[in-house]
Design an enzyme around this catalytic site. Structure first.
Site, PDB file in Angstrom:
ATOM      1  CG  HIS A   1     -31.858 -31.872  23.096  1.00  0.00           C
ATOM      2  ND1 HIS A   1     -31.929 -33.077  23.457  1.00  0.00           N
ATOM      3  CD2 HIS A   1     -33.217 -31.370  22.895  1.00  0.00           C
ATOM      4  CE1 HIS A   1     -33.429 -33.481  23.548  1.00  0.00           C
ATOM      5  NE2 HIS A   1     -34.008 -32.510  22.904  1.00  0.00           N
TER       6      HIS A   1
ATOM      7  CD  GLN B   1     -33.584 -36.812  27.347  1.00  0.00           C
ATOM      8  OE1 GLN B   1     -33.935 -37.131  28.577  1.00  0.00           O
ATOM      9  NE2 GLN B   1     -32.395 -36.628  26.850  1.00  0.00           N
TER      10      GLN B   1
ATOM     11  CG  ASP C   1     -36.417 -28.469  16.928  1.00  0.00           C
ATOM     12  OD1 ASP C   1     -36.988 -29.266  16.183  1.00  0.00           O
ATOM     13  OD2 ASP C   1     -36.289 -28.549  18.030  1.00  0.00           O
TER      14      ASP C   1
END
Length: 112
Positions: free
Chosen positions: A98, A92, A30
């Site tokens: 994900h 989100q 990430d």
């Protein structure tokens, strides 16, 4: 899906630090890390939200890949958190499902 950042990563149009890839899923670090270990596992098929998911095996695959990477990176024994956000109240921000895997430190609770 047009203008989806994760679809662009899957297609190789946007670079990512890949941790795992097979014909169904992709895992990568990430870029907005919230823990010493923070990576995402995404399906290669564009599915906007968890509400749109209908493939139990694929959803299970996301979790299994996350677990395998946590073991490989050496933080599974101490623990980690798996999170999938859904829509605006669930925070989100990218509308391609994900699974976040966070670890490498003591995580607090409640998370939100």
């Amino acid at each position: 899906m047009e203008n989806c950042i994760f679809c662009s990563i899957i297609e190789g149009k946007i670079p990512a630090e890949k941790l795992y890839e097979d014909d169904k899923v992709l895992a990568f670090n990430d870029v907005n890390s919230q823990a010493p270990e923070h990576f995402l596992v995404i399906p290669k098929e564009h599915i906007a939200t968890p509400n749109d998911a209908n493939d139990e095996a694929l959803l299970g695959r996301l979790s299994m890949v996350a677990s395998s990477i946590a073991k490989e990176r050496g933080f599974s024994e101490k623990g980690y958190r798996l999170v999938m956000n859904c829509n605006s109240d669930g925070c989100q921000s990218v509308f391609h499902i994900h699974l976040h895997c966070l670890g490498g430190r003591q995580l607090s609770w409640p998370p939100g």
